[in-house]
Enzyme design. Structure first.
Site, PDB file in Angstrom:
ATOM      1  N   HIS A  12       0.853  -1.195   0.000  1.00 29.10           N
ATOM      2  CA  HIS A  12       0.000   0.000   0.000  1.00 29.10           C
ATOM      3  C   HIS A  12       0.884   1.238   0.000  1.00 29.10           C
ATOM      4  CE1 HIS A  12       0.955  -0.583   4.245  1.00 29.10           C
ATOM      5  NE2 HIS A  12       0.648   0.694   4.430  1.00 29.10           N
ATOM      6  N   ASP A  71       1.129  -8.029  10.633  1.00 30.51           N
ATOM      7  CA  ASP A  71       1.219  -6.686  11.235  1.00 30.51           C
ATOM      8  C   ASP A  71       1.099  -6.722  12.762  1.00 30.51           C
ATOM      9  OD1 ASP A  71       1.047  -3.962  11.743  1.00 30.51           O
ATOM     10  OD2 ASP A  71      -0.923  -3.691  10.810  1.00 30.51           O
ATOM     11  N   SER A 126      -2.859  12.710   4.556  1.00 30.73           N
ATOM     12  CA  SER A 126      -3.243  13.007   3.174  1.00 30.73           C
ATOM     13  C   SER A 126      -3.707  11.768   2.417  1.00 30.73           C
ATOM     14  CB  SER A 126      -2.083  13.664   2.434  1.00 30.73           C
ATOM     15  OG  SER A 126      -0.976  12.785   2.404  1.00 30.73           O
ATOM     16  N   SER A 127      -3.195  10.602   2.789  1.00 29.66           N
ATOM     17  CA  SER A 127      -3.538   9.406   2.014  1.00 29.66           C
ATOM     18  C   SER A 127      -4.841   8.763   2.466  1.00 29.66           C
ATOM     19  CB  SER A 127      -2.409   8.390   2.153  1.00 29.66           C
ATOM     20  OG  SER A 127      -2.206   8.115   3.524  1.00 29.66           O
ATOM     21  N   VAL A 132     -10.119   6.470  13.973  1.00 29.59           N
ATOM     22  CA  VAL A 132      -9.903   5.050  14.290  1.00 29.59           C
ATOM     23  C   VAL A 132      -8.600   4.636  13.620  1.00 29.59           C
ATOM     24  CG1 VAL A 132     -12.317   4.351  14.560  1.00 29.59           C
ATOM     25  CG2 VAL A 132     -11.245   4.228  12.299  1.00 29.59           C
ATOM     26  N   SER A 133      -7.922   3.707  14.222  1.00 33.97           N
ATOM     27  CA  SER A 133      -6.649   3.270  13.670  1.00 33.97           C
ATOM     28  C   SER A 133      -6.854   2.395  12.449  1.00 33.97           C
ATOM     29  CB  SER A 133      -5.865   2.493  14.732  1.00 33.97           C
ATOM     30  OG  SER A 133      -4.671   1.991  14.168  1.00 33.97           O
ATOM     31  N   HIS A 167      -4.708   0.013  11.927  1.00 35.01           N
ATOM     32  CA  HIS A 167      -4.017  -1.218  12.296  1.00 35.01           C
ATOM     33  C   HIS A 167      -4.882  -2.039  13.231  1.00 35.01           C
ATOM     34  CE1 HIS A 167      -0.124  -0.090  10.579  1.00 35.01           C
ATOM     35  NE2 HIS A 167      -0.427   1.143  10.958  1.00 35.01           N
TER      36      HIS A 167
END
Lengths: 564, 564
Positions: free
Chosen positions: A86, A206, A243-244, A376-377, A379
């Site tokens: 990503h 992850d 920004s993404s 919210v995360s 991950h």
């Protein structure tokens, strides 16, 4: 995977082909950031991700840190592709440097390729790309590679599965389990489950949020918060996020749509990623709701949404400049609502707090706390990570993407869902290993300390330049200069003293020290004419002591003696 | 307090005596740390607290920051006492500097006086002290002062009430509402309630955790966590907390007592505060459970508790040195349990994380997360703060002890319990004000920017020395030295180049630059013999450009020209 089955396979076809697999983590293990992993299967290899990270707190003046890519030079003829999970900078930020080592094609989603093109410096262009999408199952060299859709805080993130004779290797990339994402493309749990049934030899998953309990939560959960913030806002709304995070931006845009607010996008990186997102059609907004800089003045306050960067309090970001009242053409007004839709990255807390304080001082109402539920995360928390482990049921597990404690927590999660501790490996950067259907074996560790990028230079973290900078930052520097006659030791000119970071330029201490130093040298010459290095040492001691006695500071002291 | 009552009072006794009240916040408003407040009633004044704070992230090389005490010099003849709410450094750390301005007696609890004596430098001794305790209601000068017991993360913390003709002024200091504290001395809610009934004119209340929802929770809640950690530990327990949190230390000692563990106390500050606590009998432990350094080796691992400092990851603390394997006589072993019983102070997160990672790397099991429940805050959350507001029902409210956003949140809490917004004042340091039964009026703001302590020097935050240090830290410095003939401009010696923080000392760039600079000067002299300042400017430009082209770094460049 059942031991008996493997053994019987082994008996039935003792001469079957065995793939030789070697995995080399160049970055992203024992740290957050600069992710980079090399997967070799026989004579083919792929790189997964090539990210940078921002400097740690004691890396003074460093721009960023990239993986040490020496290893790539040894195997560059084998490398068939650079696969990107990503488009976050900790996964793509070092691509320019990677292409200097290896001119292999970059495989990534269309969106990621758009962002990547901003990252690759002009001198490395053109470069080869292959747009791929989740579901693609392709040969890269002789490697059997499959891309699987995952949900994260950026669109079109993918896990990568590599099929080998020994079993499947699954590299998750960053993910959380979002069943109700904004783009209606939930993480592909079916596929993970199917791979689990097929037989996963090794999972690399992850670990970023492995110490956070519960599920991360869906990106869509934010919508109701945004709706209620928008509902309460009588003035402008200034919305700040990474920004993404296109879906986050889409959600705030959707939330303000019923009020007919116009949108101004501020900041280079966010303009660029919105542009890419619209081009590849993952963000759909009519052109006429966007306004340009010169139109802002004509939009009523309650019809305005400004989307900007600066959630980390970065001093030069749009939001920080707004907070300090130093933005080129925008100003915070009483009644503005500001949303910081992000958590501070560790190390940025003070900068973020200062930004929030200044926004409040200027009369804005600011949403930024965890309790405000504006973030919210991306991950997975402990429940996401356990679900991945349970669906994929890997034989071996290597936690990735995390600082050391996060890897420890992911190991604990794996144990809790039944993976034997002896099958879980906490590894760190440079710890390459092989894996076959029966064993995971560590090889000799290769150098993988990050390279510090500082202007054009690449250096290692223990560089004396950094030590000097830390010292300069703390105590400053004092350089004294004198020209002497080589033969007699007589002072021809000087001494002159230059200091930075010690005392003010016009401080009387400097005049006094100059005088004292002169006197010292005269006495010194009379008493004891020795070599210049000796004189230099004595001058250093003399001035260091003088400054310390007067100020209790210990600057770097450098006497320069010019001889004639 | 009812308006009608006040008005009728006013009518009945128009000629009654009115106290003139002036309050001057010198520190602690709009920041966390360096608390200091001056209360003047007619011709008498007291100071409440005199703290320092640690430097902010962009104050390079600064030791700490103290309040600007200029104002004290104007009123020093009025000052009857320095009143200390509790013994944390952000409330007592600047006492030494305060005594340089005002030789007034220090009023504090016995425990606080013990800690304070470590803070006051030898040259200010002896100094006057008065031990007070909660419940004391005394005259200080003509001021009517009462000390009220509150609960906080240090023993014997007190709020202070000052009675005036206009009503009571209540200064809470730091507090939370702990109804089940470890020393069985709950916060004196009865007294606050009684004062509220009597009539509080002005409340100044702790805002540190005003953005945290809920109650802070009782210190005693930790005991069950400690018990279960201790129960699970088969090896040594290394327990780290703030040195002044005597009750926390007491609780871990109590938790290990059933196992018969011996205790080793490591670190100067914690040794000192345990000593004071035992002396004033707020910590009671038999002497024989403490062991000395040379006895540690003879205690079995499962019989050992080590209490140490370092919860903030401070590089020189006991815990950090243990984590890095650099402790003088202790070493982390596999099987050790480490407890970090504190939250990271904003700005310390990365240092704490690095410490935790290194402890895990060395094989310890570490308890440090919020979810581990090894820490509760000493500052009240929103529910504590609302309860204080509801019990005291002040006419006017000034939130104190907090950064700007915390003051905003405390204001919101006050509004939510019915205090009119027009009676709540968010003030910042230096904003002195008067208050009478009807009005709170801001006066002319006085200078109250913190003074930065750096060795012997006191400076203001905008000092060019700091700007230079930041620049040095980022880019380093390059000093070039040359001696020339005043008349001809001919080079007599040099150039020599000294750099720090730019490139390595032996970098070829320096040799090249020296040669190029010489060539430049020769051409320059031939072409254009001008003044030395001109030459200096040209040399600066020349070398700055040269270094930037080769390295993309922008060091501070200083050419020194010695003339003969």
């Amino acid at each position: 995977m059942h031991m008996t089955k493997i053994q019987s396979q082994h008996t039935e076809q003792t001469s079957r082909h065995h793939d030789i697999i070697r995995i080399t983590p160049l970055g992203g293990l024992g740290e957050i950031g600069k992710n980079m992993y090399v997967y070799e299967v026989n004579d083919d290899a792929v790189i997964i991700d090539a990210g940078f990270k921002f400097p740690e707190y004691d890396m003074q003046g460093i721009d960023y840190v990239i993986p040490n890519m020496e290893y790539l030079d040894h195997i560059k003829d084998k490398i068939r592709g650079i696969l990107i999970t990503h488009s976050h900078m900790d996964h793509i930020g070092a691509l320019g440097y990677t292409l200097e080592h290896v001119r292999a094609p970059i495989y990534a989603s269309k969106f990621a390729l758009g962002i990547i093109d901003d990252v690759i410096p002009g001198r490395m262009k053109p470069y080869e790309t292959r747009a791929v999408q989740a579901g693609d199952h392709i040969k890269i060299g002789n490697m059997d590679v499959e891309f699987i859709h995952v949900t994260h805080s950026v669109p079109d993130a993918m896990a990568i599965a590599i099929r080998t004779s020994e079993g499947i290797i699954l590299h998750t990339g960053d993910y959380k389990i979002d069943q109700t994402p904004v783009d209606d493309k939930p993480i592909d749990l079916q596929k993970f489950s199917a791979l689990g049934r097929e037989g996963i030899l090794l999972l690399l998953s992850d670990s970023t949020n492995a110490q956070e309990s519960g599920f991360a939560g869906s990106e869509r959960d934010l919508r109701s918060t945004f709706d209620s913030i928008v509902h309460e806002s009588k003035g402008r709304i200034i919305f700040s996020t990474f920004s993404s995070n296109i879906h986050r931006i889409q959600q705030i845009m959707d939330a303000v749509a019923p009020q007919g607010r116009k949108i101004f996008v501020d900041g280079r990186s966010i303009i660029s990623s919105v542009k890419v997102a619209r081009k590849v059609k993952i963000m759909e907004m009519p052109e006429n709701i966007f306004v340009q800089q010169d139109e802002i003045g004509s939009v009523p306050k309650d019809k305005m949404l400004i989307v900007t960067t600066g959630t980390q309090g970065e001093p030069m970001s749009g939001l920080s400049r707004l907070a300090r009242g130093e933005h080129d053409f925008l100003k915070i007004m009483k009644g503005d609502t500001v949303v910081l839709s992000a958590d501070p990255i560790p190390g940025n807390e003070e900068m973020v707090a200062r930004t929030v304080d200044n926004l409040f001082r200027r009369g804005a109402n600011v949403f930024y706390r965890r309790e405000d539920k504006v973030h919210v995360s991306g991950h997975g928390g402990q429940e996401d990570l356990k679900l991945m482990l349970s669906l994929t049921r890997p034989k071996f597990f290597v936690p990735i993407h995390g600082e050391y404690r996060h890897l420890v927590w992911n190991k604990r999660l794996a144990e809790s869902v039944g993976i034997p501790a002896s099958h879980i490996f906490i590894l760190e950067n440079g710890q390459c290993f092989t894996v076959d259907s029966e064993h995971l074996t560590a090889l000799k560790r290769i150098p993988a300390e990050g390279l510090l990028i500082d202007g054009l230079a690449l250096g290692l973290p223990d560089s004396p330049i950094l030590t000097d900078r830390a010292r300069l930052a703390k105590d400053g520097i004092l350089v004294s200069v004198v020209s002497i006659d080589r033969m007699t030791g007589k002072i021809l000119a000087g001494p002159e003293i230059v200091t930075k970071g010690v005392v003010a330029d016009d401080d009387a201490i400097l005049t006094d020290l100059t005088r004292e130093m002169k006197a010292f040298m005269v006495t010194h010459r009379l008493k004891d004419v020795r070599s210049t290095p000796d004189l230099q040492l004595d001058l250093r001691k003399f001035s260091a002591k003088y400054i310390y006695d007067k100020t209790r500071r210990r600057p770097i002291v450098i006497p320069v003696i010019l001889e004639r």
